[in-house]
Motif scaffolding. Structure first.
Motif, short mmCIF file in Angstrom:
data_model
loop_
_atom_site.label_atom_id
_atom_site.label_comp_id
_atom_site.label_asym_id
_atom_site.label_seq_id
_atom_site.Cartn_x
_atom_site.Cartn_y
_atom_site.Cartn_z
N VAL A 29 0.85 -1.20 0.00
CA VAL A 29 0.00 0.00 0.00
C VAL A 29 0.88 1.24 0.00
O VAL A 29 1.72 1.42 0.88
CB VAL A 29 -0.94 0.00 1.23
N ILE A 30 0.68 2.08 -0.99
CA ILE A 30 1.40 3.35 -1.07
C ILE A 30 0.40 4.47 -0.82
O ILE A 30 -0.39 4.81 -1.70
CB ILE A 30 2.09 3.51 -2.43
N THR A 31 0.45 5.01 0.39
CA THR A 31 -0.41 6.13 0.76
C THR A 31 0.29 6.94 1.83
O THR A 31 1.11 6.41 2.58
CB THR A 31 -1.79 5.64 1.25
N GLU A 32 -0.03 8.20 1.87
CA GLU A 32 0.61 9.13 2.80
C GLU A 32 -0.33 10.32 2.98
O GLU A 32 -0.94 10.78 2.01
CB GLU A 32 1.95 9.57 2.20
N PRO A 33 -0.47 10.83 4.20
CA PRO A 33 -1.26 12.06 4.37
C PRO A 33 -0.65 13.20 3.56
O PRO A 33 0.55 13.19 3.27
CB PRO A 33 -1.16 12.35 5.87
N THR A 34 -1.45 14.17 3.22
CA THR A 34 -0.98 15.25 2.37
C THR A 34 0.09 16.10 3.06
O THR A 34 0.09 16.23 4.28
CB THR A 34 -2.15 16.14 1.92
N HIS A 35 0.98 16.62 2.25
CA HIS A 35 2.03 17.52 2.73
C HIS A 35 1.93 18.86 2.00
O HIS A 35 2.88 19.63 2.00
CB HIS A 35 3.41 16.90 2.49
N ARG A 36 0.77 19.12 1.37
CA ARG A 36 0.58 20.36 0.62
C ARG A 36 -0.63 21.11 1.13
O ARG A 36 -1.59 20.53 1.63
CB ARG A 36 0.37 20.07 -0.87
N LEU A 37 -0.58 22.41 0.94
CA LEU A 37 -1.71 23.28 1.24
C LEU A 37 -2.66 23.26 0.04
O LEU A 37 -2.35 22.69 -1.00
CB LEU A 37 -1.23 24.70 1.54
N SER A 38 -3.80 23.91 0.18
CA SER A 38 -4.78 23.90 -0.91
C SER A 38 -4.27 24.58 -2.17
O SER A 38 -4.75 24.30 -3.26
CB SER A 38 -6.08 24.55 -0.44
N ASP A 39 -3.29 25.50 -2.04
CA ASP A 39 -2.74 26.16 -3.23
C ASP A 39 -1.59 25.38 -3.86
O ASP A 39 -0.96 25.84 -4.80
CB ASP A 39 -2.29 27.58 -2.89
N GLY A 40 -1.29 24.19 -3.36
CA GLY A 40 -0.26 23.34 -3.94
C GLY A 40 1.12 23.52 -3.35
O GLY A 40 2.06 22.82 -3.74
N VAL A 41 1.28 24.44 -2.42
CA VAL A 41 2.58 24.69 -1.79
C VAL A 41 2.78 23.68 -0.67
O VAL A 41 1.87 23.45 0.14
CB VAL A 41 2.64 26.14 -1.25
N PHE A 42 3.96 23.08 -0.60
CA PHE A 42 4.26 22.11 0.45
C PHE A 42 4.47 22.85 1.76
O PHE A 42 5.07 23.92 1.79
CB PHE A 42 5.51 21.31 0.09
N PHE A 43 4.00 22.28 2.86
CA PHE A 43 4.21 22.91 4.17
C PHE A 43 5.34 22.27 4.95
O PHE A 43 5.70 22.77 6.02
CB PHE A 43 2.92 22.95 5.00
N ASP A 44 5.89 21.19 4.46
CA ASP A 44 7.09 20.61 5.07
C ASP A 44 7.82 19.78 4.02
O ASP A 44 7.35 19.60 2.91
CB ASP A 44 6.76 19.77 6.31
#
Length: 171
Positions: A29-44
């Motif tokens: 299984v390849i899944t991961e919680p999101t690391h982006r904001l709604s505008d597509g910018v990564f937050f970490d």
């Protein structure tokens, strides 16, 4: 003649009793919680760490394993990895700074390795974003309840005002 019959008997029985064991399919299984904001910018930059050969997602594709594999892939995770491989920025509170180039290279290498190891294997797509089973059950329960209320109203059971107030009072 006796030797030939003995040989045929031995070959027949050896093939009958010495069958190869069945191989179980290994699900990855390849899944991961999101690391982006709604505008597509990564937050970490945590996704880049997880995509490295020693990271959580990296170990799934870089560690050699034998046997038949079936891949369960979250399209949201794959779109984030693809976005990272095309270059990305990280939002650090109020300011946006350029991400490390190594994260982009790690994402490109991960995608190339994934294509290599999954070339001849079954790939299934999970629900976008891989939502929690708890929340899916909660939403389905409410949507089924609304459907029942609307259906009862359509077949003419009671006045609609009292009916809908009764349906939505449970929320």
């Amino acid at each position: 003649m006796r030797k030939v019959l003995t040989l045929l008997t031995v070959l027949l029985f050896s093939n009958t009793f010495l069958t190869t064991p069945a191989q179980a399919v290994q699900e990855i299984v390849i899944t991961e919680p999101t690391h982006r904001l709604s505008d597509g910018v990564f937050f970490d930059d945590e996704l880049a760490t997880k995509l490295a050969p020693t990271g959580e997602l990296g170990l799934l594709i870089y560690s050699p394993s034998r046997g038949i594999k079936s891949w369960l892939v979250d399209p949201a995770t794959m779109s984030e990895i693809l976005a990272m491989s095309n270059g990305y920025v990280i939002s650090d509170g109020w300011e946006i700074k350029d991400a490390q180039v190594s994260g982009q290279e790690v994402a490109k290498a991960w995608l190339a390795q994934f294509l290599r190891v999954s070339r001849n294997e079954k790939i299934s797509v999970l629900t976008y974003g891989n939502p929690s089973k708890y929340w899916v059950d909660q939403l389905l329960e409410k949507s089924n309840y609304i459907y029942k209320c609307q259906r009862q109203d359509l077949i003419g059971r009671g006045a609609w005002q009292s009916h809908y107030s009764k349906c939505f009072s449970k929320w």
